[in-house]
Scaffold this motif. Sequence first.
Motif, PDB file in Angstrom:
ATOM      1  N   SER A   1      -8.148   2.747  -3.512  1.00 18.50           N
ATOM      2  CA  SER A   1      -7.652   3.835  -4.360  1.00 18.50           C
ATOM      3  C   SER A   1      -8.455   5.114  -4.143  1.00 18.50           C
ATOM      4  O   SER A   1      -7.891   6.222  -4.120  1.00 18.50           O
ATOM      5  CB  SER A   1      -7.693   3.428  -5.839  1.00 18.50           C
ATOM      6  N   THR A   2      -9.760   4.982  -3.962  1.00 17.37           N
ATOM      7  CA  THR A   2     -10.602   6.160  -3.746  1.00 17.37           C
ATOM      8  C   THR A   2     -10.320   6.796  -2.384  1.00 17.37           C
ATOM      9  O   THR A   2     -10.244   8.031  -2.268  1.00 17.37           O
ATOM     10  CB  THR A   2     -12.088   5.775  -3.835  1.00 17.37           C
ATOM     11  N   ALA A   3     -10.139   5.964  -1.355  1.00 20.08           N
ATOM     12  CA  ALA A   3      -9.855   6.489  -0.019  1.00 20.08           C
ATOM     13  C   ALA A   3      -8.530   7.241  -0.005  1.00 20.08           C
ATOM     14  O   ALA A   3      -8.410   8.305   0.623  1.00 20.08           O
ATOM     15  CB  ALA A   3      -9.827   5.346   0.995  1.00 20.08           C
ATOM     16  N   ARG A   4      -7.527   6.728  -0.682  1.00 17.60           N
ATOM     17  CA  ARG A   4      -6.233   7.408  -0.721  1.00 17.60           C
ATOM     18  C   ARG A   4      -6.327   8.743  -1.467  1.00 17.60           C
ATOM     19  O   ARG A   4      -5.765   9.751  -1.027  1.00 17.60           O
ATOM     20  CB  ARG A   4      -5.192   6.499  -1.375  1.00 17.60           C
ATOM     21  N   ALA A   5      -7.036   8.746  -2.577  1.00 19.82           N
ATOM     22  CA  ALA A   5      -7.192   9.993  -3.326  1.00 19.82           C
ATOM     23  C   ALA A   5      -7.920  11.038  -2.490  1.00 19.82           C
ATOM     24  O   ALA A   5      -7.548  12.227  -2.475  1.00 19.82           O
ATOM     25  CB  ALA A   5      -7.950   9.733  -4.629  1.00 19.82           C
ATOM     26  N   THR A   6      -8.951  10.612  -1.777  1.00 20.04           N
ATOM     27  CA  THR A   6      -9.716  11.532  -0.936  1.00 20.04           C
ATOM     28  C   THR A   6      -8.861  12.076   0.212  1.00 20.04           C
ATOM     29  O   THR A   6      -8.953  13.258   0.564  1.00 20.04           O
ATOM     30  CB  THR A   6     -10.956  10.825  -0.375  1.00 20.04           C
ATOM     31  N   THR A   7      -8.016  11.219   0.781  1.00 21.44           N
ATOM     32  CA  THR A   7      -7.131  11.659   1.863  1.00 21.44           C
ATOM     33  C   THR A   7      -6.188  12.756   1.376  1.00 21.44           C
ATOM     34  O   THR A   7      -5.970  13.771   2.063  1.00 21.44           O
ATOM     35  CB  THR A   7      -6.310  10.473   2.398  1.00 21.44           C
ATOM     36  N   VAL A   8      -5.628  12.574   0.194  1.00 24.79           N
ATOM     37  CA  VAL A   8      -4.729  13.597  -0.368  1.00 24.79           C
ATOM     38  C   VAL A   8      -5.501  14.878  -0.669  1.00 24.79           C
ATOM     39  O   VAL A   8      -5.026  15.990  -0.393  1.00 24.79           O
ATOM     40  CB  VAL A   8      -4.038  13.060  -1.643  1.00 24.79           C
ATOM     41  N   ALA A   9      -6.703  14.739  -1.228  1.00 23.59           N
ATOM     42  CA  ALA A   9      -7.520  15.920  -1.528  1.00 23.59           C
ATOM     43  C   ALA A   9      -7.818  16.718  -0.265  1.00 23.59           C
ATOM     44  O   ALA A   9      -7.732  17.955  -0.239  1.00 23.59           O
ATOM     45  CB  ALA A   9      -8.819  15.494  -2.214  1.00 23.59           C
ATOM     46  N   ARG A  10      -8.162  16.021   0.814  1.00 22.17           N
ATOM     47  CA  ARG A  10      -8.463  16.708   2.075  1.00 22.17           C
ATOM     48  C   ARG A  10      -7.226  17.415   2.628  1.00 22.17           C
ATOM     49  O   ARG A  10      -7.319  18.517   3.177  1.00 22.17           O
ATOM     50  CB  ARG A  10      -9.007  15.717   3.096  1.00 22.17           C
ATOM     51  N   PHE A  11      -6.069  16.784   2.493  1.00 20.97           N
ATOM     52  CA  PHE A  11      -4.847  17.422   2.963  1.00 20.97           C
ATOM     53  C   PHE A  11      -4.596  18.722   2.198  1.00 20.97           C
ATOM     54  O   PHE A  11      -4.259  19.752   2.803  1.00 20.97           O
ATOM     55  CB  PHE A  11      -3.650  16.481   2.791  1.00 20.97           C
TER      56      PHE A  11
ATOM     57  N   HIS B   1      -4.504   5.124  -7.798  1.00 21.64           N
ATOM     58  CA  HIS B   1      -4.323   3.934  -8.641  1.00 21.64           C
ATOM     59  C   HIS B   1      -3.662   2.829  -7.815  1.00 21.64           C
ATOM     60  O   HIS B   1      -2.855   3.099  -6.926  1.00 21.64           O
ATOM     61  CB  HIS B   1      -3.435   4.249  -9.844  1.00 21.64           C
ATOM     62  N   THR B   2      -3.993   1.587  -8.121  1.00 26.01           N
ATOM     63  CA  THR B   2      -3.385   0.439  -7.444  1.00 26.01           C
ATOM     64  C   THR B   2      -2.841  -0.545  -8.481  1.00 26.01           C
ATOM     65  O   THR B   2      -3.056  -0.381  -9.684  1.00 26.01           O
ATOM     66  CB  THR B   2      -4.415  -0.302  -6.569  1.00 26.01           C
ATOM     67  N   ASP B   3      -2.161  -1.591  -7.986  1.00 24.98           N
ATOM     68  CA  ASP B   3      -1.824  -2.708  -8.863  1.00 24.98           C
ATOM     69  C   ASP B   3      -3.017  -3.677  -8.877  1.00 24.98           C
ATOM     70  O   ASP B   3      -4.101  -3.335  -8.376  1.00 24.98           O
ATOM     71  CB  ASP B   3      -0.532  -3.396  -8.400  1.00 24.98           C
ATOM     72  N   ASN B   4      -2.822  -4.866  -9.433  1.00 26.13           N
ATOM     73  CA  ASN B   4      -3.955  -5.803  -9.548  1.00 26.13           C
ATOM     74  C   ASN B   4      -3.969  -6.877  -8.457  1.00 26.13           C
ATOM     75  O   ASN B   4      -4.706  -7.862  -8.560  1.00 26.13           O
ATOM     76  CB  ASN B   4      -3.956  -6.465 -10.925  1.00 26.13           C
ATOM     77  N   VAL B   5      -3.154  -6.687  -7.424  1.00 25.15           N
ATOM     78  CA  VAL B   5      -3.143  -7.661  -6.326  1.00 25.15           C
ATOM     79  C   VAL B   5      -4.404  -7.465  -5.487  1.00 25.15           C
ATOM     80  O   VAL B   5      -4.676  -6.352  -5.018  1.00 25.15           O
ATOM     81  CB  VAL B   5      -1.888  -7.488  -5.458  1.00 25.15           C
ATOM     82  N   PRO B   6      -5.193  -8.527  -5.283  1.00 26.67           N
ATOM     83  CA  PRO B   6      -6.431  -8.387  -4.493  1.00 26.67           C
ATOM     84  C   PRO B   6      -6.149  -7.950  -3.063  1.00 26.67           C
ATOM     85  O   PRO B   6      -5.077  -8.205  -2.504  1.00 26.67           O
ATOM     86  CB  PRO B   6      -7.042  -9.804  -4.534  1.00 26.67           C
ATOM     87  N   ILE B   7      -7.122  -7.296  -2.469  1.00 25.70           N
ATOM     88  CA  ILE B   7      -7.026  -6.885  -1.069  1.00 25.70           C
ATOM     89  C   ILE B   7      -6.931  -8.123  -0.179  1.00 25.70           C
ATOM     90  O   ILE B   7      -7.674  -9.096  -0.352  1.00 25.70           O
ATOM     91  CB  ILE B   7      -8.256  -6.042  -0.670  1.00 25.70           C
TER      92      ILE B   7
END
Length: 206
Positions: A142-152, A121-127
């Motif tokens: 948000s998807t990349a971070r979730a995937t990184t945690v899943a892989r760990f 999850h992120t806030d609403n501040v644009p990249i």
Amino acid sequence: ELQRAQEARAAVEREVGRLKTGVEQHQAEAARLAQVAREKEAEIAKLTATYDNLVKDLKKEIEAGEIQVTQYRDLLTVNLVDKILFDSGRTEIKPRGLEVLQRVGDILKGVGGKEIRIEGHTDNVPIGAALAQRFPTNWELSTARATTVARFLQERVGIPAEKISAAGYSQFRPVASNDNEEGRRQNRRIEIVLAPLPVGQQGARP
């Protein structure tokens, strides 16, 4: 008259048989439901033990407001604010985040019959412009971070991959207002959700 009496008796016996069958069916269904209730309560008791272990092991982080652990019956959630895991705009887990995830994963690894959902999850501040080429929007981040945690959790902790899923929700499931920095801080998070297996997969996974 005798024939009518015999027919009436036969009709009564048929009705008694039908009612008896109905009672037996109801009793069998009641026994089944009671067994399901006992299994569900046992499952919740095991999850409560997992909750207690997490709260005990993560006491310092919980007191610092970096982690929240919540349980609602058969659903358990570990909420990690992003600063404990990631630097701003990055998807590489920080050393302290690796240590915390290892502790969380070691506890969750021993829980059977559940799926582990990793939600970014992120806030609403644009990249920002510097990151836009890699992460055009908060969806990708948000998807990349979730995937990184899943892989760990799979590769380093040893949780079977079939028990894990990862998803990014961008800014669209906030837990606080995005109108101030404190709210945005709460919205930037990773949630690790221990949930019942989907219908049809009960008993399919250890």
